[in-house]
Motif scaffolding. Structure first.
Motif, PDB file in Angstrom:
ATOM      1  N   ARG A  41      -0.111  17.737  -5.931  1.00 51.64           N
ATOM      2  CA  ARG A  41      -0.577  16.990  -7.092  1.00 51.64           C
ATOM      3  C   ARG A  41      -0.935  17.928  -8.225  1.00 51.64           C
ATOM      4  O   ARG A  41      -1.206  19.106  -8.016  1.00 51.64           O
ATOM      5  N   GLU A  42      -0.971  17.390  -9.428  1.00 53.75           N
ATOM      6  CA  GLU A  42      -1.292  18.196 -10.608  1.00 53.75           C
ATOM      7  C   GLU A  42      -2.720  18.744 -10.551  1.00 53.75           C
ATOM      8  O   GLU A  42      -3.037  19.710 -11.235  1.00 53.75           O
ATOM      9  N   ASN A  43      -3.575  18.172  -9.709  1.00 52.78           N
ATOM     10  CA  ASN A  43      -4.936  18.699  -9.533  1.00 52.78           C
ATOM     11  C   ASN A  43      -4.963  19.800  -8.471  1.00 52.78           C
ATOM     12  O   ASN A  43      -6.027  20.209  -8.040  1.00 52.78           O
ATOM     13  N   SER A  44      -3.803  20.241  -8.035  1.00 53.24           N
ATOM     14  CA  SER A  44      -3.589  21.337  -7.087  1.00 53.24           C
ATOM     15  C   SER A  44      -3.833  20.956  -5.628  1.00 53.24           C
ATOM     16  O   SER A  44      -3.939  21.823  -4.780  1.00 53.24           O
ATOM     17  N   GLU A  45      -3.868  19.679  -5.326  1.00 46.98           N
ATOM     18  CA  GLU A  45      -4.078  19.247  -3.948  1.00 46.98           C
ATOM     19  C   GLU A  45      -2.741  19.086  -3.221  1.00 46.98           C
ATOM     20  O   GLU A  45      -1.820  18.448  -3.729  1.00 46.98           O
ATOM     21  N   ILE A  46      -2.676  19.678  -2.050  1.00 48.83           N
ATOM     22  CA  ILE A  46      -1.497  19.570  -1.181  1.00 48.83           C
ATOM     23  C   ILE A  46      -1.810  18.576  -0.076  1.00 48.83           C
ATOM     24  O   ILE A  46      -2.904  18.599   0.497  1.00 48.83           O
ATOM     25  N   ALA A  47      -0.841  17.724   0.239  1.00 44.79           N
ATOM     26  CA  ALA A  47      -0.960  16.822   1.385  1.00 44.79           C
ATOM     27  C   ALA A  47       0.379  16.821   2.119  1.00 44.79           C
ATOM     28  O   ALA A  47       1.436  16.886   1.495  1.00 44.79           O
ATOM     29  N   VAL A  48       0.307  16.754   3.424  1.00 44.32           N
ATOM     30  CA  VAL A  48       1.525  16.735   4.231  1.00 44.32           C
ATOM     31  C   VAL A  48       1.349  15.745   5.376  1.00 44.32           C
ATOM     32  O   VAL A  48       0.269  15.656   5.965  1.00 44.32           O
ATOM     33  N   VAL A  49       2.392  14.980   5.637  1.00 46.73           N
ATOM     34  CA  VAL A  49       2.409  14.021   6.737  1.00 46.73           C
ATOM     35  C   VAL A  49       3.708  14.216   7.499  1.00 46.73           C
ATOM     36  O   VAL A  49       4.789  14.187   6.910  1.00 46.73           O
ATOM     37  N   VAL A  50       3.579  14.444   8.795  1.00 44.96           N
ATOM     38  CA  VAL A  50       4.745  14.540   9.669  1.00 44.96           C
ATOM     39  C   VAL A  50       4.580  13.471  10.750  1.00 44.96           C
ATOM     40  O   VAL A  50       3.511  13.382  11.369  1.00 44.96           O
ATOM     41  N   CYS A  51       5.616  12.649  10.953  1.00 45.35           N
ATOM     42  CA  CYS A  51       5.499  11.592  11.951  1.00 45.35           C
ATOM     43  C   CYS A  51       5.247  12.209  13.326  1.00 45.35           C
ATOM     44  O   CYS A  51       5.599  13.353  13.594  1.00 45.35           O
ATOM     45  N   LYS A  52       4.605  11.422  14.171  1.00 39.78           N
ATOM     46  CA  LYS A  52       4.088  11.935  15.435  1.00 39.78           C
ATOM     47  C   LYS A  52       5.163  12.601  16.299  1.00 39.78           C
ATOM     48  O   LYS A  52       4.917  13.633  16.913  1.00 39.78           O
ATOM     49  N   GLU A  53       6.352  12.040  16.324  1.00 38.00           N
ATOM     50  CA  GLU A  53       7.410  12.580  17.189  1.00 38.00           C
ATOM     51  C   GLU A  53       7.824  13.996  16.805  1.00 38.00           C
ATOM     52  O   GLU A  53       8.412  14.711  17.614  1.00 38.00           O
ATOM     53  N   TYR A  54       7.539  14.405  15.576  1.00 36.03           N
ATOM     54  CA  TYR A  54       7.967  15.720  15.093  1.00 36.03           C
ATOM     55  C   TYR A  54       6.799  16.678  14.842  1.00 36.03           C
ATOM     56  O   TYR A  54       6.995  17.767  14.324  1.00 36.03           O
TER      57      TYR A  54
ATOM     58  N   LEU B 291       0.828  -1.199   0.000  1.00 32.82           N
ATOM     59  CA  LEU B 291       0.000   0.000   0.000  1.00 32.82           C
ATOM     60  C   LEU B 291       0.869   1.258   0.000  1.00 32.82           C
ATOM     61  O   LEU B 291       0.575   2.229  -0.699  1.00 32.82           O
ATOM     62  N   LEU B 292       1.939   1.226   0.754  1.00 34.44           N
ATOM     63  CA  LEU B 292       2.873   2.358   0.782  1.00 34.44           C
ATOM     64  C   LEU B 292       3.410   2.644  -0.623  1.00 34.44           C
ATOM     65  O   LEU B 292       3.418   3.791  -1.076  1.00 34.44           O
ATOM     66  N   HIS B 293       3.830   1.598  -1.319  1.00 32.26           N
ATOM     67  CA  HIS B 293       4.362   1.767  -2.673  1.00 32.26           C
ATOM     68  C   HIS B 293       3.296   2.297  -3.625  1.00 32.26           C
ATOM     69  O   HIS B 293       3.576   3.182  -4.442  1.00 32.26           O
ATOM     70  N   ARG B 294       2.071   1.768  -3.539  1.00 32.47           N
ATOM     71  CA  ARG B 294       0.990   2.262  -4.406  1.00 32.47           C
ATOM     72  C   ARG B 294       0.733   3.749  -4.169  1.00 32.47           C
ATOM     73  O   ARG B 294       0.530   4.516  -5.108  1.00 32.47           O
ATOM     74  N   MET B 295       0.729   4.149  -2.891  1.00 31.94           N
ATOM     75  CA  MET B 295       0.481   5.557  -2.570  1.00 31.94           C
ATOM     76  C   MET B 295       1.580   6.442  -3.156  1.00 31.94           C
ATOM     77  O   MET B 295       1.299   7.412  -3.854  1.00 31.94           O
ATOM     78  N   TYR B 296       2.827   6.110  -2.871  1.00 29.73           N
ATOM     79  CA  TYR B 296       3.930   6.940  -3.369  1.00 29.73           C
ATOM     80  C   TYR B 296       4.008   6.910  -4.893  1.00 29.73           C
ATOM     81  O   TYR B 296       4.305   7.927  -5.515  1.00 29.73           O
ATOM     82  N   ASP B 297       3.761   5.756  -5.502  1.00 34.76           N
ATOM     83  CA  ASP B 297       3.772   5.682  -6.967  1.00 34.76           C
ATOM     84  C   ASP B 297       2.713   6.620  -7.545  1.00 34.76           C
ATOM     85  O   ASP B 297       2.961   7.336  -8.514  1.00 34.76           O
ATOM     86  N   TYR B 298       1.535   6.634  -6.945  1.00 37.83           N
ATOM     87  CA  TYR B 298       0.464   7.520  -7.405  1.00 37.83           C
ATOM     88  C   TYR B 298       0.884   8.985  -7.261  1.00 37.83           C
ATOM     89  O   TYR B 298       0.733   9.789  -8.185  1.00 37.83           O
ATOM     90  N   LEU B 299       1.402   9.339  -6.096  1.00 38.57           N
ATOM     91  CA  LEU B 299       1.787  10.736  -5.852  1.00 38.57           C
ATOM     92  C   LEU B 299       2.881  11.205  -6.809  1.00 38.57           C
ATOM     93  O   LEU B 299       2.859  12.349  -7.264  1.00 38.57           O
ATOM     94  N   THR B 300       3.829  10.340  -7.119  1.00 40.35           N
ATOM     95  CA  THR B 300       4.928  10.759  -7.996  1.00 40.35           C
ATOM     96  C   THR B 300       4.497  10.829  -9.463  1.00 40.35           C
ATOM     97  O   THR B 300       5.020  11.645 -10.212  1.00 40.35           O
ATOM     98  N   VAL B 301       3.533  10.011  -9.865  1.00 37.86           N
ATOM     99  CA  VAL B 301       3.035  10.061 -11.236  1.00 37.86           C
ATOM    100  C   VAL B 301       2.139  11.288 -11.435  1.00 37.86           C
ATOM    101  O   VAL B 301       2.124  11.889 -12.502  1.00 37.86           O
ATOM    102  N   HIS B 302       1.414  11.667 -10.389  1.00 37.70           N
ATOM    103  CA  HIS B 302       0.405  12.721 -10.512  1.00 37.70           C
ATOM    104  C   HIS B 302       0.818  14.040  -9.862  1.00 37.70           C
ATOM    105  O   HIS B 302      -0.050  14.854  -9.540  1.00 37.70           O
ATOM    106  N   GLY B 303       2.110  14.246  -9.678  1.00 39.65           N
ATOM    107  CA  GLY B 303       2.543  15.514  -9.101  1.00 39.65           C
ATOM    108  C   GLY B 303       3.963  15.422  -8.572  1.00 39.65           C
ATOM    109  O   GLY B 303       4.755  14.603  -9.031  1.00 39.65           O
ATOM    110  N   ASP B 304       4.248  16.270  -7.609  1.00 41.62           N
ATOM    111  CA  ASP B 304       5.565  16.326  -6.990  1.00 41.62           C
ATOM    112  C   ASP B 304       5.465  15.821  -5.558  1.00 41.62           C
ATOM    113  O   ASP B 304       4.619  16.287  -4.789  1.00 41.62           O
ATOM    114  N   CYS B 305       6.322  14.883  -5.210  1.00 35.10           N
ATOM    115  CA  CYS B 305       6.304  14.297  -3.876  1.00 35.10           C
ATOM    116  C   CYS B 305       7.710  14.385  -3.293  1.00 35.10           C
ATOM    117  O   CYS B 305       8.689  14.042  -3.967  1.00 35.10           O
ATOM    118  N   TYR B 306       7.778  14.857  -2.066  1.00 32.27           N
ATOM    119  CA  TYR B 306       9.058  15.062  -1.386  1.00 32.27           C
ATOM    120  C   TYR B 306       9.055  14.430  -0.006  1.00 32.27           C
ATOM    121  O   TYR B 306       8.018  14.421   0.677  1.00 32.27           O
TER     122      TYR B 306
END
Length: 146
Positions: free
Chosen positions: A76-89, A46-61
């Motif tokens: 994403r190319e549809n102008s959607e921003i998503a951000v994930v920061v691990c709990k410790e940070y 699932l992790l790979h599917r998510m990252y593969d989708y994000l990199t094909v459909h926009g910029d992922c860092y």
């Protein structure tokens, strides 16, 4: 896509497969709930599917804070921003600084607005996005005009 330096503590590194760093973020049930409203952790597939989708459909860092990978951010190319920061940070303004950088990237790409999908129970993310100028436009959608 190139590295983006935000400040002397924070930089964005173009996504590359790094399960050792990223899988633990998505196995934290609190983070899974915040991000995807999931009750179970991600597995590698699932992790790979998510990252593969994000990199094909926009910029992922990856987000690197003081030399440690602590999360990811995407535009994403549809102008959607998503951000994930691990709990410790979380609660150190890392996500906020990354979203501001994604707004700069969106302007560079000529986007007129960006949006974020935030679950109604995720007050922490709602407050963070609103603090950088996003406005609520629907039950779980926030938007910023550029």
């Amino acid at each position: 896509m190139t590295e983006r330096i935000i400040d002397n503590e924070l930089r964005l590194i173009p996504y590359y497969r790094n399960d050792e760093a990223s899988l633990p973020w998505y196995q934290d049930l609190d983070v899974c709930k915040q991000v995807d409203n999931r009750e179970e952790p991600y597995d590698v597939e699932l992790l790979h599917r998510m990252y593969d989708y994000l990199t094909v459909h926009g910029d992922c860092y990856y987000i690197e804070y003081k030399g440690v990978l602590v999360g990811d951010v995407s535009l994403r190319e549809n102008s959607e921003i998503a951000v994930v920061v691990c709990k410790e940070y979380q609660n150190q303004h890392i996500g906020r600084r990354c979203v501001l950088e994604m707004l700069k990237l969106a302007r560079e790409k000529g986007m007129e607005q960006v949006k974020a999908n935030i679950y109604s129970f995720n007050g922490q993310s709602q407050r963070m996005f609103q603090s950088v100028g996003f406005e609520k436009t629907a039950e779980e959608w926030y938007e910023s005009k550029l």
